[in-house]
Design a protein around this motif. Structure first.
Motif, PDB file in Angstrom:
ATOM      1  N   ARG A 148       0.831  -1.080  -0.092  1.00 43.36           N
ATOM      2  CA  ARG A 148      -0.042   0.119  -0.007  1.00 43.36           C
ATOM      3  C   ARG A 148       0.919   1.303  -0.011  1.00 43.36           C
ATOM      4  O   ARG A 148       0.832   2.271  -0.717  1.00 43.36           O
ATOM      5  CB  ARG A 148      -0.999   0.014   1.104  1.00 43.36           C
ATOM      6  CG  ARG A 148      -1.848   1.132   1.531  1.00 43.36           C
ATOM      7  CD  ARG A 148      -2.618   1.725   0.278  1.00 43.36           C
ATOM      8  NE  ARG A 148      -3.636   0.392   0.105  1.00 43.36           N
ATOM      9  CZ  ARG A 148      -4.478   0.639  -0.978  1.00 43.36           C
ATOM     10  NH1 ARG A 148      -4.548   1.615  -1.719  1.00 43.36           N
ATOM     11  NH2 ARG A 148      -5.546  -0.292  -0.965  1.00 43.36           N
ATOM     12  N   GLU A 227      -2.384   1.601   8.603  1.00 41.41           N
ATOM     13  CA  GLU A 227      -3.488   1.509   7.824  1.00 41.41           C
ATOM     14  C   GLU A 227      -4.646   2.327   8.472  1.00 41.41           C
ATOM     15  O   GLU A 227      -5.360   2.891   7.631  1.00 41.41           O
ATOM     16  CB  GLU A 227      -4.198   0.038   8.251  1.00 41.41           C
ATOM     17  CG  GLU A 227      -3.648  -1.165   7.499  1.00 41.41           C
ATOM     18  CD  GLU A 227      -3.714  -1.124   5.927  1.00 41.41           C
ATOM     19  OE1 GLU A 227      -4.930  -0.821   5.518  1.00 41.41           O
ATOM     20  OE2 GLU A 227      -2.689  -1.180   5.349  1.00 41.41           O
ATOM     21  N   ASP A 228      -4.751   2.664   9.824  1.00 45.72           N
ATOM     22  CA  ASP A 228      -5.476   3.658  10.172  1.00 45.72           C
ATOM     23  C   ASP A 228      -5.115   5.198   9.696  1.00 45.72           C
ATOM     24  O   ASP A 228      -6.149   6.018   9.488  1.00 45.72           O
ATOM     25  CB  ASP A 228      -5.428   3.552  11.780  1.00 45.72           C
ATOM     26  CG  ASP A 228      -6.110   2.363  12.367  1.00 45.72           C
ATOM     27  OD1 ASP A 228      -6.960   1.743  11.822  1.00 45.72           O
ATOM     28  OD2 ASP A 228      -5.594   2.066  13.413  1.00 45.72           O
ATOM     29  N   TRP A 230      -3.546   5.915   6.926  1.00 43.73           N
ATOM     30  CA  TRP A 230      -3.771   6.277   5.416  1.00 43.73           C
ATOM     31  C   TRP A 230      -5.355   6.124   5.053  1.00 43.73           C
ATOM     32  O   TRP A 230      -5.694   7.043   4.332  1.00 43.73           O
ATOM     33  CB  TRP A 230      -3.076   5.165   4.432  1.00 43.73           C
ATOM     34  CG  TRP A 230      -3.477   3.867   4.176  1.00 43.73           C
ATOM     35  CD1 TRP A 230      -3.318   2.730   4.995  1.00 43.73           C
ATOM     36  CD2 TRP A 230      -4.687   3.533   3.153  1.00 43.73           C
ATOM     37  NE1 TRP A 230      -4.137   1.843   4.459  1.00 43.73           N
ATOM     38  CE2 TRP A 230      -5.065   2.210   3.447  1.00 43.73           C
ATOM     39  CE3 TRP A 230      -5.225   4.404   2.238  1.00 43.73           C
ATOM     40  CZ2 TRP A 230      -5.655   1.648   2.537  1.00 43.73           C
ATOM     41  CZ3 TRP A 230      -6.401   3.740   1.374  1.00 43.73           C
ATOM     42  CH2 TRP A 230      -6.408   2.345   1.666  1.00 43.73           C
ATOM     43  N   ARG A 231      -6.200   5.571   5.866  1.00 42.71           N
ATOM     44  CA  ARG A 231      -7.689   5.892   5.588  1.00 42.71           C
ATOM     45  C   ARG A 231      -8.400   6.948   6.152  1.00 42.71           C
ATOM     46  O   ARG A 231      -9.242   7.411   5.460  1.00 42.71           O
ATOM     47  CB  ARG A 231      -8.209   4.511   6.169  1.00 42.71           C
ATOM     48  CG  ARG A 231      -8.257   3.217   5.578  1.00 42.71           C
ATOM     49  CD  ARG A 231      -9.250   2.167   6.030  1.00 42.71           C
ATOM     50  NE  ARG A 231      -9.065   2.073   7.510  1.00 42.71           N
ATOM     51  CZ  ARG A 231      -8.379   0.868   7.809  1.00 42.71           C
ATOM     52  NH1 ARG A 231      -7.903  -0.007   7.180  1.00 42.71           N
ATOM     53  NH2 ARG A 231      -8.244   0.497   9.329  1.00 42.71           N
ATOM     54  N   SER A 232      -7.663   7.629   7.117  1.00 38.53           N
ATOM     55  CA  SER A 232      -8.211   8.724   7.669  1.00 38.53           C
ATOM     56  C   SER A 232      -7.421  10.300   7.248  1.00 38.53           C
ATOM     57  O   SER A 232      -7.997  11.202   7.500  1.00 38.53           O
ATOM     58  CB  SER A 232      -8.153   8.752   9.199  1.00 38.53           C
ATOM     59  OG  SER A 232      -9.073   7.572   9.535  1.00 38.53           O
ATOM     60  N   CYS A 233      -6.115  10.179   6.824  1.00 39.92           N
ATOM     61  CA  CYS A 233      -5.312  11.354   6.828  1.00 39.92           C
ATOM     62  C   CYS A 233      -5.322  11.530   5.382  1.00 39.92           C
ATOM     63  O   CYS A 233      -4.585  10.910   4.609  1.00 39.92           O
ATOM     64  CB  CYS A 233      -3.950  11.080   7.365  1.00 39.92           C
ATOM     65  SG  CYS A 233      -4.021  11.055   9.157  1.00 39.92           S
ATOM     66  N   ARG A 234      -5.891  12.311   4.751  1.00 44.11           N
ATOM     67  CA  ARG A 234      -5.864  12.646   3.259  1.00 44.11           C
ATOM     68  C   ARG A 234      -4.962  13.269   2.415  1.00 44.11           C
ATOM     69  O   ARG A 234      -4.202  13.884   3.484  1.00 44.11           O
ATOM     70  CB  ARG A 234      -7.255  13.354   2.951  1.00 44.11           C
ATOM     71  CG  ARG A 234      -8.457  12.725   3.048  1.00 44.11           C
ATOM     72  CD  ARG A 234      -9.760  13.727   2.942  1.00 44.11           C
ATOM     73  NE  ARG A 234     -11.212  13.010   2.856  1.00 44.11           N
ATOM     74  CZ  ARG A 234     -12.175  13.695   2.735  1.00 44.11           C
ATOM     75  NH1 ARG A 234     -12.222  14.846   2.094  1.00 44.11           N
ATOM     76  NH2 ARG A 234     -13.289  12.733   2.925  1.00 44.11           N
TER      77      ARG A 234
END
Length: 277
Positions: A148, A227-228, A230-234
């Motif tokens: 990723r 994982e947390d 990259w899902r939340s920090c644009r």
């Protein structure tokens, strides 16, 4: 600013300054023996900040029958005089010495990884010593996180947002010229990822950490926090348009994560660091 060598882990740096402070303190105390190479600090469980704790004052008080609080305050005073604004030091009840590392030091450490992103094998003073093992579900989680990272970095390069080479400078800090420089990434998830990365860098500098189980646990921990993150920090969209420096700082964290995960997979776990799945 106190510079951090690319070969220096932050815990080792903090411990060296603590040892120096202990040596100064020992100069005023009679019959006080302090081991020269002992590690006196450990990282706090609060990964949202880069914090270290030392119980050396409690240990000295027990062996010398002195007041622990007085010892802690004297050591902390010597520490602060030596380090200026590089650390924030305070004494907590009963006599714990709490050392918070300035963002400038952590940023320098992260930047050294960015600059040597293509030289991971020479960056860390270790080599592959573990047998090649079949991939387990937990290791696959780490491989997925690494892939990723590669995917995000590849997309950023194709869009011209980042160019990964030795000259890449990440704008880690906000410099306002008034107060101490602070991290641009202030959200909790970014800070927790930084804390996990620092923990692994500390452990890589510790020759006592050689168990494969330890490294697998460390790699999984980074992967989950990443994982947390990259899902939340644009990075793209409004962030790329309105806050390009923030987008680049977050990409810097992706790059550092990729470097460390690749090293753990190939040099500690003995499996391939896949670039795509």
């Amino acid at each position: 600013m106190l510079l951090v060598s690319k070969y220096t882990a932050i815990r080792r740096l903090v411990n060296s300054y603590l040892q120096e402070s202990l040596s100064i303190y020992a100069g005023y105390a009679k019959n006080l023996y302090i081991p020269a190479k002992e590690n006196f600090v450990y990282q706090s469980r609060d990964k949202s900040k880069v914090l270290y704790i030392s119980g050396i004052a409690l240990k000295l008080a027990k062996s010398q029958q002195w007041d622990a609080s007085e010892i802690a305050n004297q050591i902390a005073s010597h520490f602060l005089r030596n380090c200026d604004k590089s650390f924030r030091v305070e004494v907590l009840v009963p006599a714990w010495i709490r050392i918070q590392v300035a963002d400038t030091i952590v940023a320098t450490c992260l930047q050294s990884l960015v600059e040597f992103a293509g030289e991971q094998a020479s960056f860390f003073e270790t080599s592959i010593t573990s047998p090649i093992l079949p991939t387990t579900d937990s290791v696959f989680l780490v491989q997925y996180a690494h892939a990723r990272c590669c995917s995000l970095l590849g997309l950023a390069q194709r869009q011209g947002l980042i160019q990964i080479d030795r000259n890449l400078q990440i704008p880690w800090l906000i410099k306002d010229g008034v107060s101490d420089d602070k991290f641009r990434c202030t959200d909790v998830l970014s800070r927790c990822l930084i804390g996990e990365l620092v923990t692994v860098l500390d452990d890589l500098a510790d020759i006592n950490h050689s168990d494969m189980g330890h490294w697998q646990k460390a790699a999984i921990s980074i992967s989950k926090v990443f994982e947390d993150f990259w899902r939340s920090c644009r990075i793209w969209g409004e962030v790329k348009i309105n806050s390009p420096e923030l987008a680049l700082a977050r990409l810097g964290l992706v790059l550092v994560t990729q470097v460390i995960l690749q090293f753990l997979l190939e040099n500690k776990l003995g499996v391939s660091a896949l670039r795509e799945l």
